[in-house]
Design a protein around this motif. Structure first.
Motif, PDB file in Angstrom:
ATOM      1  N   PHE A 123      52.931  12.703  45.006  1.00 51.92           N
ATOM      2  CA  PHE A 123      51.539  12.967  45.355  1.00 51.92           C
ATOM      3  C   PHE A 123      51.480  14.070  46.405  1.00 51.92           C
ATOM      4  N   THR A 124      50.562  15.036  46.212  1.00 52.35           N
ATOM      5  CA  THR A 124      50.329  16.050  47.233  1.00 52.35           C
ATOM      6  C   THR A 124      49.042  15.769  48.011  1.00 52.35           C
ATOM      7  N   GLU A 125      48.277  14.818  47.542  1.00 54.17           N
ATOM      8  CA  GLU A 125      47.095  14.348  48.252  1.00 54.17           C
ATOM      9  C   GLU A 125      46.707  12.997  47.681  1.00 54.17           C
ATOM     10  N   SER A 126      45.790  12.336  48.335  1.00 59.35           N
ATOM     11  CA  SER A 126      45.343  11.034  47.855  1.00 59.35           C
ATOM     12  C   SER A 126      44.566  11.190  46.556  1.00 59.35           C
ATOM     13  N   ILE A 127      44.650  10.180  45.696  1.00 65.61           N
ATOM     14  CA  ILE A 127      44.056  10.226  44.362  1.00 65.61           C
ATOM     15  C   ILE A 127      43.208   8.974  44.141  1.00 65.61           C
ATOM     16  N   THR A 128      42.043   9.171  43.524  1.00 66.46           N
ATOM     17  CA  THR A 128      41.186   8.052  43.144  1.00 66.46           C
ATOM     18  C   THR A 128      41.033   8.026  41.637  1.00 66.46           C
ATOM     19  N   ASP A 129      41.180   6.848  41.049  1.00 68.86           N
ATOM     20  CA  ASP A 129      41.063   6.667  39.602  1.00 68.86           C
ATOM     21  C   ASP A 129      39.803   5.891  39.275  1.00 68.86           C
ATOM     22  N   ASP A 130      38.798   6.597  38.724  1.00 70.68           N
ATOM     23  CA  ASP A 130      37.574   5.948  38.246  1.00 70.68           C
ATOM     24  C   ASP A 130      37.445   6.031  36.738  1.00 70.68           C
ATOM     25  N   THR A 131      38.402   6.692  36.044  1.00 65.41           N
ATOM     26  CA  THR A 131      38.179   7.072  34.657  1.00 65.41           C
ATOM     27  C   THR A 131      39.310   6.770  33.691  1.00 65.41           C
ATOM     28  N   SER A 132      40.492   6.454  34.134  1.00 64.21           N
ATOM     29  CA  SER A 132      41.650   6.420  33.235  1.00 64.21           C
ATOM     30  C   SER A 132      41.616   5.274  32.230  1.00 64.21           C
ATOM     31  N   GLY A 133      40.920   4.218  32.563  1.00 63.80           N
ATOM     32  CA  GLY A 133      40.952   3.033  31.708  1.00 63.80           C
ATOM     33  C   GLY A 133      42.264   2.295  31.832  1.00 63.80           C
ATOM     34  N   GLY A 134      42.898   2.431  32.958  1.00 56.92           N
ATOM     35  CA  GLY A 134      44.175   1.761  33.200  1.00 56.92           C
ATOM     36  C   GLY A 134      45.342   2.682  32.939  1.00 56.92           C
ATOM     37  N   ILE A 135      46.387   2.543  33.720  1.00 53.70           N
ATOM     38  CA  ILE A 135      47.580   3.375  33.625  1.00 53.70           C
ATOM     39  C   ILE A 135      48.723   2.530  33.110  1.00 53.70           C
ATOM     40  N   ASP A 136      49.447   3.031  32.056  1.00 48.82           N
ATOM     41  CA  ASP A 136      50.569   2.253  31.559  1.00 48.82           C
ATOM     42  C   ASP A 136      51.826   3.103  31.473  1.00 48.82           C
ATOM     43  N   ILE A 137      52.948   2.489  31.845  1.00 48.96           N
ATOM     44  CA  ILE A 137      54.269   3.100  31.721  1.00 48.96           C
ATOM     45  C   ILE A 137      54.935   2.432  30.540  1.00 48.96           C
ATOM     46  N   SER A 163      39.626   1.762  37.987  1.00 48.81           N
ATOM     47  CA  SER A 163      39.545   1.669  36.536  1.00 48.81           C
ATOM     48  C   SER A 163      40.562   0.646  36.061  1.00 48.81           C
ATOM     49  N   LYS A 164      40.309   0.044  34.913  1.00 46.91           N
ATOM     50  CA  LYS A 164      41.148  -1.070  34.486  1.00 46.91           C
ATOM     51  C   LYS A 164      41.151  -1.190  32.982  1.00 46.91           C
ATOM     52  N   ALA A 165      42.022  -2.039  32.478  1.00 49.36           N
ATOM     53  CA  ALA A 165      42.093  -2.348  31.052  1.00 49.36           C
ATOM     54  C   ALA A 165      42.883  -3.626  30.881  1.00 49.36           C
ATOM     55  N   THR A 166      42.738  -4.244  29.715  1.00 46.23           N
ATOM     56  CA  THR A 166      43.574  -5.388  29.363  1.00 46.23           C
ATOM     57  C   THR A 166      44.645  -4.900  28.415  1.00 46.23           C
ATOM     58  N   ALA A 195      45.086  -2.514  36.699  1.00 48.73           N
ATOM     59  CA  ALA A 195      45.000  -1.072  36.891  1.00 48.73           C
ATOM     60  C   ALA A 195      46.261  -0.367  36.426  1.00 48.73           C
ATOM     61  N   ILE A 196      47.424  -0.948  36.679  1.00 50.41           N
ATOM     62  CA  ILE A 196      48.706  -0.384  36.280  1.00 50.41           C
ATOM     63  C   ILE A 196      49.502  -1.451  35.556  1.00 50.41           C
ATOM     64  N   VAL A 197      50.077  -1.091  34.395  1.00 46.34           N
ATOM     65  CA  VAL A 197      50.983  -2.010  33.717  1.00 46.34           C
ATOM     66  C   VAL A 197      52.276  -1.272  33.439  1.00 46.34           C
ATOM     67  N   VAL A 256      46.309  -5.642  40.315  1.00 48.87           N
ATOM     68  CA  VAL A 256      46.554  -4.238  40.639  1.00 48.87           C
ATOM     69  C   VAL A 256      47.741  -3.716  39.832  1.00 48.87           C
ATOM     70  N   ILE A 257      48.843  -4.459  39.816  1.00 48.49           N
ATOM     71  CA  ILE A 257      50.038  -4.078  39.062  1.00 48.49           C
ATOM     72  C   ILE A 257      50.517  -5.269  38.258  1.00 48.49           C
ATOM     73  N   GLN A 258      50.779  -5.048  36.956  1.00 55.43           N
ATOM     74  CA  GLN A 258      51.459  -6.040  36.115  1.00 55.43           C
ATOM     75  C   GLN A 258      52.788  -5.458  35.679  1.00 55.43           C
ATOM     76  N   ASN A 259      53.848  -6.226  35.815  1.00 55.13           N
ATOM     77  CA  ASN A 259      55.183  -5.748  35.453  1.00 55.13           C
ATOM     78  C   ASN A 259      55.789  -6.591  34.350  1.00 55.13           C
ATOM     79  N   TYR A 260      56.085  -5.925  33.209  1.00 55.44           N
ATOM     80  CA  TYR A 260      56.833  -6.548  32.119  1.00 55.44           C
ATOM     81  C   TYR A 260      58.253  -6.012  32.055  1.00 55.44           C
ATOM     82  N   GLY A 261      58.519  -4.924  32.758  1.00 56.83           N
ATOM     83  CA  GLY A 261      59.817  -4.253  32.697  1.00 56.83           C
ATOM     84  C   GLY A 261      60.626  -4.432  33.953  1.00 56.83           C
TER      85      GLY A 261
END
Length: 298
Positions: A69-83, A102-105, A121-123, A144-149
């Motif tokens: 990160f080079t600055e702080s980031i706000t997520d209002d739109t992604s629909g959840g982040i997945d790795i 932002s979130k998703a199931t 928000a993050i899986v 906030v974070i779900q971990n399956y890995g």
């Protein structure tokens, strides 16, 4: 046998194609990997679009993508982040904040009937490391974070959920492990309304963590079997880290459940604190609770 952990109130109750748009600017750089490791690439990001693109572009062959990160980031739109499975991502907050609104199931790839893992928000299905002094926070999502890995974080990282009410069915938590492997080393986990950490199967090491919850009845660390029933694979949790460990919940410090934790185990080997406003350790299940070293030598 010496019992070093300080347990406040030990209890045993039962109870395709898209319109053209601006492409986020991303700076890439190749890093030289250590012997035995895949070469890593470094990506600098300054927006949620850049962050999502960096994760999407990460290879699935185990090569590490380091995102700085080079600055702080706000997520209002992604629909959840997945790795995705096979990806290896390191997020270096670099002294910044990631605000997740932002979130998703997401799907439980092992248990299609999973009804306990709701919005997040993050899986992580791959390998995710979070480092660099900074905060991941949310006031709108369930988990906030779900971990399956495989997940790891260090002492410079703070993860907080400042929601004032629950916005999904079932129990929400700041960090949720679902059959994965997680090592939180000195990480701070905070929750205003919900649980701190929920473990559904897998292996979790909490090394010098600081966990706090505020709402009445909330749990610092909840330990359950993989599918939240007595028939599925148990969880194994180790709480260690000496005096740096401080699990302080408004309700229960560490908890299992008699209908969903059979065979799960917890080792509390720390000179720090595990405490709850109602009870320190709630253990109605048939698993194994060890106070002291797992091998019985301390």
């Amino acid at each position: 046998k010496k019992y070093f952990a300080v347990i406040a109130g030990l209890g045993f109750a039962v109870s395709g194609f898209a319109p053209m748009m601006a492409v986020p600017t991303i700076a890439y750089a190749d890093d030289t990997a250590s012997i035995g490791q895949e070469a890593a690439r470094t990506v600098e990001v300054d927006s949620i679009d850049a962050l999502v693109k960096a994760i999407d572009d990460a290879p699935t062959d185990g090569t590490v993508t380091k995102i700085v990160f080079t600055e702080s980031i706000t997520d209002d739109t992604s629909g959840g982040i997945d790795i995705a499975e096979g990806k290896s991502v390191t997020i270096d907050l670099n002294g910044n904040m990631l605000t997740l609104n932002s979130k998703a199931t997401f799907d439980d790839l092992e248990n299609a009937d999973n009804d306990f893992a709701g919005d997040t928000a993050i899986v992580n299905y791959g390998t995710l490391t979070v480092t660099g002094k900074g905060t991941i926070t949310s006031e709108t999502v369930g988990d906030v974070i779900q971990n399956y890995g495989t997940f790891s974080s260090d002492k410079q990282v703070q993860v907080t959920n400042i929601a004032t009410s629950s916005d999904k069915g079932g129990v929400t938590a700041t960090f949720v492990n679902i059959g994965g492997t997680a090592t939180l080393s000195g990480t701070t986990i905070k929750s205003t309304f919900n649980q701190g950490i929920s473990v559904y199967g897998g292996n979790v090491t909490l090394d010098g963590v600081r966990v706090s919850t505020i709402a009445t009845g909330t749990v610092g660390v909840g330990v359950f079997n993989r599918n939240a029933d007595n028939a599925s694979a148990p969880a194994h949790v180790v709480v260690t880290g000496g005096t740096n460990t401080n699990i302080d919940a408004a309700g229960i410090g560490v908890s299992t459940n008699n209908t969903s934790s059979k065979g799960s185990s917890v080792v509390i080997d720390t000179t720090g604190f595990v405490k709850g406003g109602e009870v320190g350790v709630y253990w109605p299940s048939s698993g194994t609770l060890t106070i002291g070293k797992e091998d019985g030598t301390g």
